[in-house]
Motif scaffolding. Structure first.
Motif, PDB file in Angstrom:
ATOM      1  N   GLY A  66      42.640  39.093  34.180  1.00  0.00           N
ATOM      2  CA  GLY A  66      42.520  37.800  34.850  1.00  0.00           C
ATOM      3  C   GLY A  66      43.849  37.314  35.389  1.00  0.00           C
ATOM      4  O   GLY A  66      43.932  36.797  36.505  1.00  0.00           O
ATOM      5  N   ALA A  67      44.888  37.490  34.607  1.00  0.00           N
ATOM      6  CA  ALA A  67      46.208  37.055  35.046  1.00  0.00           C
ATOM      7  C   ALA A  67      46.670  37.835  36.263  1.00  0.00           C
ATOM      8  O   ALA A  67      47.125  37.250  37.253  1.00  0.00           O
ATOM      9  N   MET A  68      46.540  39.147  36.200  1.00  0.00           N
ATOM     10  CA  MET A  68      47.006  39.947  37.341  1.00  0.00           C
ATOM     11  C   MET A  68      46.211  39.632  38.600  1.00  0.00           C
ATOM     12  O   MET A  68      46.774  39.559  39.698  1.00  0.00           O
ATOM     13  N   ALA A  69      44.923  39.421  38.463  1.00  0.00           N
ATOM     14  CA  ALA A  69      44.104  39.068  39.629  1.00  0.00           C
ATOM     15  C   ALA A  69      44.501  37.702  40.175  1.00  0.00           C
ATOM     16  O   ALA A  69      44.692  37.544  41.388  1.00  0.00           O
ATOM     17  N   ARG A  70      44.621  36.734  39.291  1.00  0.00           N
ATOM     18  CA  ARG A  70      44.989  35.388  39.745  1.00  0.00           C
ATOM     19  C   ARG A  70      46.370  35.376  40.380  1.00  0.00           C
ATOM     20  O   ARG A  70      46.582  34.725  41.405  1.00  0.00           O
TER      21      ARG A  70
END
Length: 168
Positions: A66-70
């Motif tokens: 989620g962090a990398m996508a966001r």
């Protein structure tokens, strides 16, 4: 040397996810040697109101992907929470590692000031990407990786700080 958003995120998620595999493999081997079932180990928790080991792993991977996508302004890959075995959890971590590796630095770097929207159960938060990473994503990720470690230690698995900090 310039420190970039990608340089402070992807390698951290990668290293700790790999150490999580290391921890789980020790737990799996020790459980087998002791005659503990996978269900006993993966269903273990520190307190009745805390998630079990397998859920800790699922949530840790959710925070990493989620962090990398966001941070990159990308769609978050959806992984159903269906893992029931160590092998299932290793596969989930592998998918997460592959996703983290697939996010190019060019998609993340320079987005420190970009706004990240988090839709939580009862609220929506808007944070600058750097604040999201440092104040939300990392603390949550580390909480769940550490809790997985703690559950294994609570079960008496032969783990130490070096295992948590393990690097291949």
């Amino acid at each position: 040397m310039t420190i970039t958003l990608h340089a402070i995120s992807a390698p951290v998620f990668t290293a700790r996810l790999k150490s999580l595999v290391h921890l789980l493999k020790i737990g799996e081997a020790e459980a087998s040697a002791r005659g503990l079932s996978e269900d006993e180990v993966l269903g273990a928790r520190l307190a009745p109101d805390m998630f079990e080991l397998k859920r800790q792993v699922q949530i840790a991977t959710d925070h990493a992907k989620g962090a990398m996508a966001r941070l990159g302004g990308l769609d978050i890959p959806s992984f159903p929470d269906t893992e029931q075995t160590f092998a299932d959890l290793y596969a989930r971590i592998d998918k997460t590692l592959a996703f983290v590796a697939s996010v190019p630095a060019a998609a993340v770097d320079g987005r420190e000031e970009a706004m990240v929207t988090l839709k939580l159960r009862q609220e929506t938060m808007e944070l600058r990407a750097i604040d999201y990473l440092q104040g939300y994503a990392f603390p949550n990720f580390y909480f769940h990786v550490t809790t997985a470690y703690d559950i294994l230690r609570h079960l008496g698995m032969p783990l130490g700080k070096r295992d948590f900090l393990w690097r291949e």
